[in-house]
Design a protein around this motif. Sequence first.
Motif, PDB file in Angstrom:
ATOM      1  N   THR A 216       0.846  -1.192   0.000  1.00 20.74           N
ATOM      2  CA  THR A 216       0.000   0.000   0.000  1.00 20.74           C
ATOM      3  C   THR A 216       0.882   1.243   0.000  1.00 20.74           C
ATOM      4  O   THR A 216       2.061   1.192   0.353  1.00 20.74           O
ATOM      5  N   GLU A 217       0.303   2.366  -0.379  1.00 23.07           N
ATOM      6  CA  GLU A 217       1.022   3.635  -0.339  1.00 23.07           C
ATOM      7  C   GLU A 217       0.831   4.303   1.017  1.00 23.07           C
ATOM      8  O   GLU A 217      -0.201   4.121   1.683  1.00 23.07           O
ATOM      9  N   CYS A 218       1.845   5.063   1.435  1.00 27.72           N
ATOM     10  CA  CYS A 218       1.740   5.803   2.691  1.00 27.72           C
ATOM     11  C   CYS A 218       2.606   7.055   2.581  1.00 27.72           C
ATOM     12  O   CYS A 218       3.341   7.233   1.607  1.00 27.72           O
ATOM     13  N   ASP A 219       2.530   7.924   3.585  1.00 25.58           N
ATOM     14  CA  ASP A 219       3.352   9.133   3.548  1.00 25.58           C
ATOM     15  C   ASP A 219       4.521   9.017   4.518  1.00 25.58           C
ATOM     16  O   ASP A 219       4.611   8.091   5.326  1.00 25.58           O
ATOM     17  N   GLY A 220       5.434   9.971   4.421  1.00 22.18           N
ATOM     18  CA  GLY A 220       6.636   9.928   5.235  1.00 22.18           C
ATOM     19  C   GLY A 220       6.357  10.027   6.722  1.00 22.18           C
ATOM     20  O   GLY A 220       7.130   9.517   7.546  1.00 22.18           O
ATOM     21  N   ALA A 221       5.257  10.678   7.107  1.00 22.62           N
ATOM     22  CA  ALA A 221       4.939  10.850   8.529  1.00 22.62           C
ATOM     23  C   ALA A 221       4.763   9.504   9.229  1.00 22.62           C
ATOM     24  O   ALA A 221       5.099   9.365  10.412  1.00 22.62           O
ATOM     25  N   GLU A 222       4.243   8.534   8.506  1.00 23.25           N
ATOM     26  CA  GLU A 222       4.038   7.217   9.108  1.00 23.25           C
ATOM     27  C   GLU A 222       5.359   6.555   9.446  1.00 23.25           C
ATOM     28  O   GLU A 222       5.500   5.892  10.482  1.00 23.25           O
ATOM     29  N   VAL A 234      19.302   9.563  11.498  1.00 21.54           N
ATOM     30  CA  VAL A 234      18.098   8.884  11.022  1.00 21.54           C
ATOM     31  C   VAL A 234      16.978   9.893  10.801  1.00 21.54           C
ATOM     32  O   VAL A 234      16.259   9.843   9.795  1.00 21.54           O
ATOM     33  N   GLN A 235      16.818  10.831  11.730  1.00 19.59           N
ATOM     34  CA  GLN A 235      15.791  11.852  11.578  1.00 19.59           C
ATOM     35  C   GLN A 235      16.047  12.699  10.330  1.00 19.59           C
ATOM     36  O   GLN A 235      15.119  13.054   9.597  1.00 19.59           O
ATOM     37  N   GLU A 236      17.318  13.019  10.086  1.00 24.64           N
ATOM     38  CA  GLU A 236      17.689  13.807   8.915  1.00 24.64           C
ATOM     39  C   GLU A 236      17.341  13.074   7.628  1.00 24.64           C
ATOM     40  O   GLU A 236      16.910  13.674   6.641  1.00 24.64           O
ATOM     41  N   LEU A 237      17.503  11.780   7.638  1.00 23.95           N
ATOM     42  CA  LEU A 237      17.200  10.960   6.462  1.00 23.95           C
ATOM     43  C   LEU A 237      15.695  10.857   6.238  1.00 23.95           C
ATOM     44  O   LEU A 237      15.196  11.085   5.123  1.00 23.95           O
ATOM     45  N   LEU A 238      14.948  10.556   7.298  1.00 24.62           N
ATOM     46  CA  LEU A 238      13.524  10.280   7.152  1.00 24.62           C
ATOM     47  C   LEU A 238      12.685  11.529   6.892  1.00 24.62           C
ATOM     48  O   LEU A 238      11.628  11.451   6.264  1.00 24.62           O
ATOM     49  N   ARG A 239      13.140  12.675   7.365  1.00 30.04           N
ATOM     50  CA  ARG A 239      12.322  13.878   7.185  1.00 30.04           C
ATOM     51  C   ARG A 239      12.246  14.318   5.727  1.00 30.04           C
ATOM     52  O   ARG A 239      11.415  15.167   5.378  1.00 30.04           O
ATOM     53  N   HIS A 240      13.066  13.729   4.875  1.00 32.80           N
ATOM     54  CA  HIS A 240      13.023  14.057   3.451  1.00 32.80           C
ATOM     55  C   HIS A 240      12.204  13.047   2.646  1.00 32.80           C
ATOM     56  O   HIS A 240      12.134  13.143   1.422  1.00 32.80           O
ATOM     57  N   VAL A 241      11.589  12.090   3.329  1.00 33.04           N
ATOM     58  CA  VAL A 241      10.731  11.116   2.651  1.00 33.04           C
ATOM     59  C   VAL A 241       9.345  11.725   2.472  1.00 33.04           C
ATOM     60  O   VAL A 241       8.686  12.094   3.447  1.00 33.04           O
ATOM     61  N   ASP A 242       8.901  11.858   1.234  1.00 34.44           N
ATOM     62  CA  ASP A 242       7.554  12.371   0.952  1.00 34.44           C
ATOM     63  C   ASP A 242       6.554  11.226   0.876  1.00 34.44           C
ATOM     64  O   ASP A 242       5.609  11.156   1.653  1.00 34.44           O
ATOM     65  N   ASN A 243       6.780  10.360  -0.085  1.00 37.63           N
ATOM     66  CA  ASN A 243       5.876   9.230  -0.306  1.00 37.63           C
ATOM     67  C   ASN A 243       6.641   7.923  -0.186  1.00 37.63           C
ATOM     68  O   ASN A 243       7.823   7.847  -0.522  1.00 37.63           O
ATOM     69  N   ALA A 244       5.963   6.906   0.297  1.00 38.61           N
ATOM     70  CA  ALA A 244       6.591   5.600   0.473  1.00 38.61           C
ATOM     71  C   ALA A 244       5.567   4.516   0.188  1.00 38.61           C
ATOM     72  O   ALA A 244       4.378   4.790  -0.014  1.00 38.61           O
TER      73      ALA A 244
END
Length: 305
Positions: A216-222, A234-244
């Motif tokens: 399924t599709e989800c957003d970076g906040a999840e 890790v926070q620096e890496l994940l905060r740039h995830v838009d869609n996953a």
Amino acid sequence: MRERTWKILEHLGLSKDLSKVTNTPPDGLPGIGFEFRRADRADGFQFHLYTTPYGNVLFHRAHFLDIFVNHLPTGVAHFGKRLLSYEDDKGNSQVKLKFADGSQSTCDLLVGCDGLRSIVRKQMYDQAPFKEPALKDVAEPVWSGWVAYRALVPADRIRRANGGKEIRAMTHPMMYCGKDKHIVSYPISQGRIVNVVGFVFYPEAEGKAFNGPWVTECDGAEIIKHFAGWEQEVQELLRHVDNATLWAIHHLRPLPMYTSGRVALLGDAAHAMTPHQGAGAGQAIEVRLDTFHETRRPAFRCTST
């Protein structure tokens, strides 16, 4: 990718072109396989550095597959086909194939390399010559209890936000570890993209049925929610995830057979496994080199109607 797998690709004549689509072509020198960090705390630290004789050869999956396709003779590969069923016609020493688009084909040998939900495996076990009550159940995928969040992050986005600085996942493969969770991340596409895969384990769900779609599709906040409190990198890496995309990781139990008549199973159809060691694709590629030398001639023919 392991050294043995790369040697096979060299023998197949693919290594030159594959080197052009990776940011880590083998140069004969030892390199980083993975850096392991205890990352589920603010003061994360490295606890192991895994090195290999040539490092870790990193690819974008699409680029990797394109090289294989580009080296096939004209007319060999046919795309957009979904197998519905096959018939092993022992009298004519052929296997008849029926596809979802209504077309049919015949071949001397059918190798079912059609993934975890293999149609070939299902039919092989449905028609198995020996009947055991649990035989069909063995061939069904099992939920491992793991889910994986997969995303691609442009490296320039991280670099700009960091004042031009790079984080480790932009230069070499990383394994950020914590209890029942970890993140695998490494650069692909000549370093332009950072591949991010966040794994979360639910021990109580292992072996149970997974309810709902497997992807399924989800957003970076999840993803960020699952890794809150982990080290700053890790926070620096994940905060740039838009869609996953969220994947329910399934695998196969050991199968009692992999061939039947003129039909065989290969790859995830035969030995689907969890991806934590990154060995599934390599295992499908790794065949005996002397077997390759003995089978340079086409092993079968295929005609379509």
